[in-house]
Design a protein around this motif. Sequence first.
Motif, mmCIF file in Angstrom:
data_model
loop_
_atom_site.group_PDB
_atom_site.id
_atom_site.type_symbol
_atom_site.label_atom_id
_atom_site.label_comp_id
_atom_site.label_asym_id
_atom_site.label_seq_id
_atom_site.Cartn_x
_atom_site.Cartn_y
_atom_site.Cartn_z
ATOM 1 N N THR A 126 4.134 -0.147 -3.810
ATOM 2 C CA THR A 126 4.945 -0.749 -2.935
ATOM 3 C C THR A 126 6.331 -0.728 -3.412
ATOM 4 O O THR A 126 7.125 -1.033 -2.299
ATOM 5 C CB THR A 126 4.298 -1.867 -2.576
ATOM 6 O OG1 THR A 126 4.458 -2.780 -3.786
ATOM 7 C CG2 THR A 126 2.839 -2.133 -2.366
ATOM 8 N N ALA A 156 -0.413 -2.357 2.062
ATOM 9 C CA ALA A 156 -0.645 -1.222 1.488
ATOM 10 C C ALA A 156 -1.981 -1.244 1.172
ATOM 11 O O ALA A 156 -2.850 -2.275 0.874
ATOM 12 C CB ALA A 156 0.213 -0.993 0.338
ATOM 13 N N GLN A 203 3.841 -2.523 2.566
ATOM 14 C CA GLN A 203 4.627 -1.463 2.142
ATOM 15 C C GLN A 203 6.181 -1.695 2.244
ATOM 16 O O GLN A 203 6.533 -2.786 2.158
ATOM 17 C CB GLN A 203 4.746 -0.331 3.726
ATOM 18 C CG GLN A 203 2.952 -0.129 3.979
ATOM 19 C CD GLN A 203 2.641 0.935 3.177
ATOM 20 O OE1 GLN A 203 3.177 1.727 2.264
ATOM 21 N NE2 GLN A 203 1.385 1.270 3.231
ATOM 22 N N SER A 204 6.623 -0.629 1.533
ATOM 23 C CA SER A 204 7.979 -0.676 0.947
ATOM 24 C C SER A 204 8.907 -1.171 2.238
ATOM 25 O O SER A 204 8.846 -0.435 3.153
ATOM 26 C CB SER A 204 8.606 0.446 0.431
ATOM 27 O OG SER A 204 10.006 0.476 0.060
ATOM 28 N N SER A 255 9.227 2.754 -4.147
ATOM 29 C CA SER A 255 7.738 3.168 -4.051
ATOM 30 C C SER A 255 7.503 4.711 -4.276
ATOM 31 O O SER A 255 8.493 5.583 -4.114
ATOM 32 C CB SER A 255 7.353 2.512 -2.469
ATOM 33 O OG SER A 255 7.947 3.395 -1.636
ATOM 34 N N ARG A 257 -0.404 -1.251 -7.746
ATOM 35 C CA ARG A 257 0.251 -1.977 -6.448
ATOM 36 C C ARG A 257 1.916 -1.874 -6.609
ATOM 37 O O ARG A 257 2.617 -1.547 -5.887
ATOM 38 C CB ARG A 257 0.046 -3.416 -6.172
ATOM 39 C CG ARG A 257 0.331 -3.786 -5.061
ATOM 40 C CD ARG A 257 0.131 -5.528 -5.034
ATOM 41 N NE ARG A 257 0.595 -6.324 -6.020
ATOM 42 C CZ ARG A 257 -0.279 -7.033 -6.723
ATOM 43 N NH1 ARG A 257 -1.527 -6.696 -6.791
ATOM 44 N NH2 ARG A 257 0.130 -7.722 -7.940
#
Length: 504
Positions: free
Chosen positions: A209, A132, A73-74, A218, A205
């Motif tokens: 992300t 993610a 995740q970011s 993101s 992706r």
Amino acid sequence: MLIGLALPAAVWAQDAEPDLGTEAQREAGRAVYDQKCAQCHGPEGAGDGIATPYVRPAPRDFTGGIFKFRSTQSGELPTTEDIRRSIREGMPYTSMPAWKGILSEQQITNLAYYLKTFTDDFSGPYGVPEEAVIPRPPGFDEGHLARGREVFMENQCADCHGDQGRGDGPSAPTLEDQWGFHIRPADLTKRWTFRNGQTRQDIYRTFTTGLDGSPMPSYDMPEEDRWALVDYVWSLSRDEAGYDQLALAAPVPEVDLSRGEALFAEAQPAYFPVVGQIIDPGRSFYPGVNGVELKAVYDDDDVAFLVIWHDMTAETSGRNHPTMDAPDDPAAVDSAGTFSDAIALQFPETVRPGVEKPYFLFGDAKNPVHLWHADLAADGATVLTGRGQDDIQPTDGAAVEMTARYEDGRWVALFRAPRLPEAGPRFEEETFVPVAVSVWDGFYRERGPKRGITSWYSVYVEPAQTQSAAIPMAKWALIVLLGELLVVGLVRWRAKRRRETVVA
């Protein structure tokens, strides 16, 4: 307490231990890093190696725990496999090579563990990042493209990547990464240059992300919109670069530059890679342009070339010249420090039989070259004779016509010159004429020897009239028939002689 409540629950509730490898693995990784990586990333991983001033984008600073290419995740750290993937695959069209086939998988793993030692974040509560969800992609659907275009515009992707995805959005010249370096948005029409991977799943992706440390955020959107955007971005590019070795000059009734690109409609395009000139001082380790498309046509009198390349901005002020900043040519230095975009086609002054060619960096004393050079802040083109970088002079009596325009991140330059001049390159039918291209991107202050270049390639001048297959077929049929008649006649003559001999 409020701070604790604000942190993601996964950070505090996780039971898994950070994946840090063993001490032996980290030490083995250190040995690989010191040998292969420290020159760019620095001895302590701070992105301050001895090569750092010469490469763009700047090498990653590992000490801040900020990684662009992740499946997490970011704002999260990457997984070990994310780091391994970056090492293995490298960063296309940057100074970061792909290490697969050079380092073993075990060496890549050891190196990934060593990179984690440059920040304490990997051993702390954030050391087990949340990945993610990246689903398997459905099949490409052309029905998604209209909605994908809408998603592209609604999320302001064009502000950076440009209306046609060529990396020329209005924000592009001002973008910076977290370390204050200018960062160029991806040219979405060249997916083979995507540093986070070029598959549809990779594209998914990337915008799911984001790229931490960069202006690329993101995005949170419905699943169907995600795949619509993926398909739209995918549609902007062909599958691979498909670099060529040969351009074909096609015959046309008349070389009329006023027709623009339409003049070259029937000509087959050739795409050549552009790399940095790193041999002569004034080197360009990462040029602003990474490829050019070339087409050629001719008539009885003239030959014409179409050159197309993508450029983030059009620099049409200042000036540019192959000898700018040359120490023995003070008049060529631009004291204002403003540099325009420029393009040059290069041909041998004399096309010699065989494989011998001049030195591709503007020729040599033995084999000079002709340069059709166009400063795109000026009108027209000039013809120069090069006998090396330090000996480039105007060519007396030679003239080349040139027009150029810039639109939606794309330069289009057209050249026309006499096809069979008394002096200089001649484009005879059914001959191969060597050609090389130099490109200067004024935004990155390229000038003189600091430029993008191609190697030597060839232009084949196709014959103006293609002979019908029936003619050579008839010719050979006649030859065979005459041969057969000759054999039959010879056999009969010898038989007749034998009979006359027996009678006698």
